[in-house]
Motif scaffolding. Structure first.
Motif, PDB file in Angstrom:
ATOM      1  N   GLU A 131       8.803  -5.243   6.164  1.00 28.34           N
ATOM      2  CA  GLU A 131       9.137  -5.408   7.582  1.00 28.34           C
ATOM      3  C   GLU A 131      10.645  -5.354   7.811  1.00 28.34           C
ATOM      4  O   GLU A 131      11.106  -4.853   8.834  1.00 28.34           O
ATOM      5  CB  GLU A 131       8.584  -6.750   8.092  1.00 28.34           C
ATOM      6  N   ASN A 132      11.377  -5.891   6.894  1.00 24.23           N
ATOM      7  CA  ASN A 132      12.823  -5.952   7.099  1.00 24.23           C
ATOM      8  C   ASN A 132      13.565  -4.737   6.542  1.00 24.23           C
ATOM      9  O   ASN A 132      14.783  -4.721   6.535  1.00 24.23           O
ATOM     10  CB  ASN A 132      13.386  -7.224   6.479  1.00 24.23           C
ATOM     11  N   THR A 133      12.787  -3.766   6.078  1.00 23.16           N
ATOM     12  CA  THR A 133      13.427  -2.534   5.609  1.00 23.16           C
ATOM     13  C   THR A 133      13.108  -1.369   6.547  1.00 23.16           C
ATOM     14  O   THR A 133      14.008  -0.650   6.971  1.00 23.16           O
ATOM     15  CB  THR A 133      12.947  -2.187   4.181  1.00 23.16           C
ATOM     16  N   VAL A 134      11.823  -1.230   6.856  1.00 24.63           N
ATOM     17  CA  VAL A 134      11.431  -0.036   7.621  1.00 24.63           C
ATOM     18  C   VAL A 134      11.974  -0.077   9.050  1.00 24.63           C
ATOM     19  O   VAL A 134      12.122   0.963   9.687  1.00 24.63           O
ATOM     20  CB  VAL A 134       9.895   0.140   7.637  1.00 24.63           C
ATOM     21  N   ASN A 135      12.287  -1.262   9.538  1.00 24.39           N
ATOM     22  CA  ASN A 135      12.771  -1.320  10.919  1.00 24.39           C
ATOM     23  C   ASN A 135      14.292  -1.189  11.020  1.00 24.39           C
ATOM     24  O   ASN A 135      14.871  -1.370  12.069  1.00 24.39           O
ATOM     25  CB  ASN A 135      12.306  -2.614  11.601  1.00 24.39           C
ATOM     26  N   LYS A 136      14.918  -0.889   9.921  1.00 21.20           N
ATOM     27  CA  LYS A 136      16.378  -0.769   9.935  1.00 21.20           C
ATOM     28  C   LYS A 136      16.784   0.683  10.185  1.00 21.20           C
ATOM     29  O   LYS A 136      16.091   1.621   9.750  1.00 21.20           O
ATOM     30  CB  LYS A 136      16.963  -1.230   8.597  1.00 21.20           C
ATOM     31  N   THR A 137      17.912   0.846  10.845  1.00 25.62           N
ATOM     32  CA  THR A 137      18.435   2.193  11.046  1.00 25.62           C
ATOM     33  C   THR A 137      19.077   2.682   9.753  1.00 25.62           C
ATOM     34  O   THR A 137      19.348   1.884   8.834  1.00 25.62           O
ATOM     35  CB  THR A 137      19.518   2.201  12.151  1.00 25.62           C
ATOM     36  N   ASN A 138      19.335   3.980   9.719  1.00 23.18           N
ATOM     37  CA  ASN A 138      19.978   4.539   8.518  1.00 23.18           C
ATOM     38  C   ASN A 138      21.314   3.863   8.229  1.00 23.18           C
ATOM     39  O   ASN A 138      21.658   3.576   7.080  1.00 23.18           O
ATOM     40  CB  ASN A 138      20.191   6.042   8.688  1.00 23.18           C
ATOM     41  N   PHE A 168      19.012  -3.004  -0.478  1.00 22.20           N
ATOM     42  CA  PHE A 168      17.729  -2.410  -0.108  1.00 22.20           C
ATOM     43  C   PHE A 168      17.163  -1.549  -1.236  1.00 22.20           C
ATOM     44  O   PHE A 168      15.952  -1.384  -1.348  1.00 22.20           O
ATOM     45  CB  PHE A 168      17.873  -1.599   1.181  1.00 22.20           C
ATOM     46  N   SER A 169      18.050  -0.998  -2.041  1.00 21.19           N
ATOM     47  CA  SER A 169      17.549  -0.177  -3.152  1.00 21.19           C
ATOM     48  C   SER A 169      16.712  -1.026  -4.108  1.00 21.19           C
ATOM     49  O   SER A 169      15.726  -0.548  -4.664  1.00 21.19           O
ATOM     50  CB  SER A 169      18.715   0.471  -3.908  1.00 21.19           C
ATOM     51  N   HIS A 170      17.081  -2.279  -4.263  1.00 21.31           N
ATOM     52  CA  HIS A 170      16.284  -3.155  -5.129  1.00 21.31           C
ATOM     53  C   HIS A 170      14.916  -3.413  -4.517  1.00 21.31           C
ATOM     54  O   HIS A 170      13.910  -3.508  -5.231  1.00 21.31           O
ATOM     55  CB  HIS A 170      17.022  -4.485  -5.353  1.00 21.31           C
ATOM     56  N   ASN A 227       0.842  -1.202   0.000  1.00 19.27           N
ATOM     57  CA  ASN A 227       0.000   0.000   0.000  1.00 19.27           C
ATOM     58  C   ASN A 227       0.873   1.246   0.000  1.00 19.27           C
ATOM     59  O   ASN A 227       2.102   1.153   0.155  1.00 19.27           O
ATOM     60  CB  ASN A 227      -0.969  -0.012   1.182  1.00 19.27           C
ATOM     61  N   ASP A 228       0.242   2.382  -0.157  1.00 15.81           N
ATOM     62  CA  ASP A 228       0.980   3.634  -0.280  1.00 15.81           C
ATOM     63  C   ASP A 228       1.838   3.932   0.939  1.00 15.81           C
ATOM     64  O   ASP A 228       2.978   4.373   0.830  1.00 15.81           O
ATOM     65  CB  ASP A 228       0.007   4.792  -0.512  1.00 15.81           C
ATOM     66  N   ALA A 229       1.255   3.689   2.078  1.00 18.08           N
ATOM     67  CA  ALA A 229       1.981   4.024   3.307  1.00 18.08           C
ATOM     68  C   ALA A 229       3.253   3.200   3.436  1.00 18.08           C
ATOM     69  O   ALA A 229       4.323   3.726   3.765  1.00 18.08           O
ATOM     70  CB  ALA A 229       1.072   3.779   4.513  1.00 18.08           C
ATOM     71  N   ASP A 230       3.120   1.926   3.170  1.00 16.18           N
ATOM     72  CA  ASP A 230       4.305   1.065   3.277  1.00 16.18           C
ATOM     73  C   ASP A 230       5.339   1.424   2.220  1.00 16.18           C
ATOM     74  O   ASP A 230       6.552   1.426   2.494  1.00 16.18           O
ATOM     75  CB  ASP A 230       3.905  -0.407   3.109  1.00 16.18           C
TER      76      ASP A 230
END
Lengths: 595, 413
Positions: free
Chosen positions: B359-366, B376-378, B68-71
């Protein structure tokens, strides 16, 4: 009849003579019919009719018979001996097993050309060389080989080999005899030539046709002036370019011929300038001008090939192919090699004869010897082109030394006058007979005279005609297992597998290494020599089957046997075939479906 | 003597005419080879590039059930090009550029815009800005006598893969006239980079994934050409090369090969690049890949690096690091986004994979993202493609929407 007739008549009466009449009577007829008017001066002594007791006719002394073979067909004893010698050579060579490497590739190319009517534009057999431009420098030889193989199986190839080798020897001997007039020096030339080329030239391949052309060129324009060998100039205009045109289509070694002609011209020019002290003398010498023009015409004649100018580009850049560095026959010559030892020995022999030769040493022969010698040092395969020039140079100067030796040792009275050998029909008969025997007893002659035989006989003959290095049994196994996908194979066996293996086999490489892309060639070596990541390369190419020779690829076979991914499918003293337990080809097509 | 001169004249005429006719009759490819041998001309394949802007392969789906858009916004927020200034890796920039394209603009000055990223790759002076403190680093752009190339390999300051820069610039929409400023010359363009890639391409080199894609996007509908060594290179041959061998033998567990194959198939739809035989082979190959990934997906939605083993990959699981899972899952989602449905595993599998990625992207630090930015860019690109969105456009819209929301919240308050 003369006394001899009387002797002959009495011979059957000797004790122990029990010659069956059936054999003797025809002889008697021949004997009688052979008698001529001159030899029948005592005809009254012959009973007009033999009595019953005398029904066994006497034999004539052949030495006294009149030679009824027309004079123009009579030959000398030497000619007969040479013919017998070459006939024996031809038969022996006809039974030489076929070398197991590139001959089969050439035959395969020839078949493609014959079947399609065109020379393939790109490499047709190696999937990994798809799209690689093919400039087939041996297309004509390949057609000949394929036609012979198609008609006579291996006997046809053995014929090509035997014919080419015999032609080379014949030309070497013929040139030497013409130059020296001495049969023994002809034998010397032959021996030296054979020793020098033994390891390189006498393998059946189109290069043999190139060698024949080279020797024809030497015969047409030898570096040594000799009245009996000098062709009329009008022949040189056509003959030499003709030979070069033929050579350019038979094999890519034709630049050797142009180098030879160039060397001749350059050397003669140097001689002329040194002799006259005048540069303009070159242009005023008609024979020198002619040799330069013939060289130019030869260069143009070479263009008469299916590729035109591209053939020049191909052969002149061939040596730059990086893959060749890994092939021993293209390596630099060293003294440890057979070739190096032979070349060094030949250099010593030539130094000796040049030191003592009373004959003037021409710049041409020096240029040719040094030029071809340097080429041979750079690439040992070039030794074969040095061999005829060196052998002939040795014989020419050796003969000059021998003549001076004889002149010093013997007084003029002791020196026998050169008496041309008597030409006799019997020698013609011997020569003709030996040629016929050579034809009849060679494999191709047997096939022509007696047919191909039963399939079993043909199969036996086929196997017998193959060299020991040919993986016959392993190939038969491969035919039964029908491998899928790319097969990793020993480079030396690629051509035979192509010829005798499964029809749709996809080989990693054949012996045409110059057509293999360098990256693929590097990977081949990495796998074959068990270099780093060798097994990764097998995975990347999707290889499920490996067929390699045991003597050279022990390490690879050992590693594969130790690996969990591979198992031995076939093994004999010569070859091993290993297959992947979990084939990649199957993984790709069936694994997911099975699951 | 006159006779001799006549002979000389005739033979010279035969010689000149003979070689002249032979040269005229020689094919172009052989003439080039001849020239390169005789006068040292460097042979560059004579390939006509029929366009000034590269082709694009648009995604085929806009499925909010996948993401979805938010994710998507959350994921894209993580993969914005927010790099450390010093010793900026060309590999990071290339990956960011292909996702965000040259049109990308960010309000945050710490972010590199699309044009910044393009200039970093194509202007040596810009590259030096980031690398001036580092000693002994070689320029990214390599001047060659015959053109301009990208230095690639494992050393500092290099692009990691052969023709990866070219492919990323191509995917990012960089035009053929875009200037390139090398260390010593300022008259190169993107076209020179492409021609040099054509010249130094070898079909049997280790990695052909990016070259295949770049050539397809620039050269279609040209089916084949001669390479620098006179070999005929065709898209059939390239496709065959991309399918060769064990499936995981390729960059990123073999997934880039699948992506490039899918690109060629899509290009073939419009430009007929491939023979029908090769198209059938690719079709079979991709269906097989579909079956393998359908069999090898884990319950949580990720694909393992040994996805090519199918069900066995689950029965005998490999101890993959997270990054390996991100690589496999993100890349598979990426090629599926441009693949027709016949090559898809069940859509639920795609949804699960997308969920796992989020889930495994948004919870990562910069910093965690930055350490493995390329992988992650892929993920970000794949998820945007599943919504048929250009990330930079979506991001701008998202920012605007967020601003409007906050404004309306403020006004409501």
């Amino acid at each position: 009849m003369n006394n001899n007739s009387a002797e002959n008549r009495e011979k059957p009466e000797e004790p122990g003579s029990n010659m069956p009449s059936t054999l003797v009577e025809p002889d008697a007829e021949i004997q009688e019919s052979s008698l001529t008017d001159e030899t029948t001066s005592g005809a009254e002594e012959i009973p007009s009719q033999l009595s019953d007791d005398d029904h066994v006719a006497p034999l004539a002394d052949p030495s006294k018979l009149e030679d009824r073979i027309p004079a123009q067909f009579r030959t000398t004893k030497a000619f007969a001996f040479w013919t017998i010698g070459f006939s024996i050579l031809y038969v022996l060579m006809s039974y030489q097993p076929l070398w197991h490497t590139d001959i089969w590739g050439h035959v395969a190319y020839g078949h493609v050309i014959l079947e399609t009517g065109t020379i393939p534009a790109t490499e047709p057999f190696m999937p990994l060389a798809e799209g690689v431009r093919l400039i087939d420098t041996s297309w004509l030889s390949q057609i000949i080989l394929a036609a012979l193989e198609g008609s006579f199986s291996t006997a046809g190839l053995q014929f090509f080999y035997a014919f080419s080798v015999t032609a080379c020897c014949l030309l070497i001997a013929g040139i030497t005899v013409r130059l020296t007039g001495n049969q023994w020096f002809a034998i010397t030339s032959l021996c030296l030539f054979t020793i020098m080329v033994w390891k390189a030239a006498f393998v059946i391949r189109p290069q043999l046709a190139g060698m024949v052309c080279f020797l024809m060129l030497i015969a047409a324009t030898p570096p040594w002036k000799h009245s009996t060998l000098s062709l009329p100039s009008r022949f040189q205009w056509f003959l030499v370019p003709g030979i070069m045109c033929l050579w350019a289509n038979l094999h890519g070694s034709f630049p050797v011929g142009l180098l030879y002609l160039g060397g001749l011209f350059a050397g003669r020019s140097v001689d002329k300038i040194v002799r006259t002290g005048n540069w303009a003398a070159v242009i005023n010498d008609e024979s020198l001008v002619r040799s330069f023009l013939v060289l130019q015409l030869s260069a143009v004649a070479v263009l008469l090939n299916p590729y035109g100018l591209a053939l020049y580009v191909q052969v002149l850049t061939f040596g730059q192919n990086p893959n060749l560095a890994d092939l021993t026959e293209w390596n630099t010559m060293t003294i440890e090699m057979y070739h190096g030892k032979v070349a060094a020995a030949m250099a010593v022999l030539l130094a000796v004869v040049y030191r003592w030769s009373p004959r003037r040493v021409s710049s041409s022969e020096l240029l040719l010897l040094v030029g071809f010698g340097l080429l041979a040092v750079v690439t040992r395969r070039m030794l074969i082109w040095l061999a005829p020039v060196a052998a002939l140079a040795f014989s020419v100067h050796g003969h000059a030394i021998w003549k001076r030796f004889l002149a010093r040792r013997l007084t003029s009275n002791d020196i026998p006058e050169s008496d041309p050998e008597e030409r006799r029909g019997i020698w013609t008969a011997c020569a003709t007979g030996s040629v016929w025997c050579a034809f009849a007893y060679a494999p191709i002659g047997l096939m022509l005279l007696h047919g191909a035989g039963t399939p079993e006989q043909q199969a036996k003959r086929y196997v017998r005609s193959l060299g020991k290095g040919t993986p016959v049994a392993a190939t038969e196994y491969l035919n039964t297992m029908k491998p899928r996908g790319l097969v990793f194979n020993s480079y030396e066996w690629g051509d035979y597998l192509l010829h005798a293996g499964p029809t749709d086999i996809q080989l990693f490489t054949t012996s045409h290494a110059h057509l293999v892309p360098p990256d693929v060639w590097n990977d081949y070596l990495r796998i074959a020599r068990v270099g780093s990541n060798w097994n990764d390369r097998l995975d990347r190419y999707g290889i499920d089957t490996v067929i390699v020779d045991k003597p050279r690829r022990k390490s690879l076979i050992g590693k594969l046997k130790d690996s969990d991914d591979w198992k031995v499918a076939y093994e004999d003293r010569q070859a091993a075939i290993l297959v992947r337990k979990d084939p990649i080809g199957v993984q790709k097509t069936e694994k997911a479906m099975n699951q | 003597m006159n006779k001799v001169w006549m002979k000389i004249g005739i033979v010279q005429a035969v010689f000149v005419i003979g070689f002249g006719v032979a040269y005229i009759c020689t094919s172009n490819a052989d003439q080039v080879r001849l020239n390169s041998q005789l006068i040292g001309n460097i042979h560059t394949p004579n390939v006509e590039v029929p366009r000034t802007e590269p082709l694009r392969i648009p995604p085929l789906y806009d499925d909010p059930t996948v993401i979805n858009d938010a994710d998507l916004a959350a994921v894209l927020e993580r993969i914005r090009p927010r790099f450390r200034f010093a010793e900026l890796s060309p590999n990071f920039v290339e990956h960011a550029l292909r996702v965000w394209t040259v049109d990308a603009k960010f309000d945050d000055q710490k972010m590199l815009s699309g044009s910044d990223m393009r200039d970093f790759l194509l202007d040596h002076a810009q590259f030096l800005e980031y690398w001036r403190e580092t000693k002994n680093v070689e320029p990214l752009l390599v001047d060659r006598p015959q053109g301009i190339a990208i230095r690639w390999g494992r050393e500092l300051g290099m692009s990691v893969h052969h023709d990866h820069t070219l492919a990323c610039l191509t995917e990012a929409g960089v035009t053929l006239e875009t200037p390139i400023f090398s260390p010593s010359q300022r008259n190169f363009t993107m076209k020179d980079l492409l021609l040099e890639a054509l010249r130094d391409f070898r079909i049997d080199e280790r990695e052909t994934e990016w070259t295949a894609m770049a050539f397809g996007l620039w050269l279609a509908p040209q089916k084949q050409w001669y390479d620098a060594h006179g070999r005929i290179i065709s898209f059939d041959l390239i496709a065959e090369r991309l399918m060769r061998g064990q499936l995981d033998k390729g960059v990123c567990s073999g997934t880039h090969r699948v992506y490039s194959l899918m690109v060629l198939m899509r290009l073939d739809d419009d430009h007929a690049l491939l023979s029908s035989k090769m198209r059938t082979e690719i079709d079979t190959h991709l269906q097989n890949v579909r079956d393998l990934i359908a069999a090898s997906q884990f319950e949580d939605g990720h694909w393992p690096s040994n996805w090519h083993k199918g069900k066995k990959a689950i029965e005998e699981p490999k101890k993959d690091e997270l990054k390996s899972k991100v690589i496999a899952t993100g890349h598979h989602l990426e090629w599926l986004a441009i693949a027709p449905q016949k090559y898809h595993p069940p859509r639920d599998m795609v949804r699960k994979a997308a969920r796992w990625c989020v889930e495994n992207t948004v919870n990562k630090t910069n910093d965690e993202i930055l350490d493995h930015y390329t992988f992650f860019s892929h993920v970000g690109n794949a998820l945007a493609m599943w919504r048929s969105q250009q990330p930079h456009e979506f991001w701008q819209r998202h920012l605007q929407a967020t601003d409007e929301d906050s404004n309306s919240d403020r006004s409501n308050k």
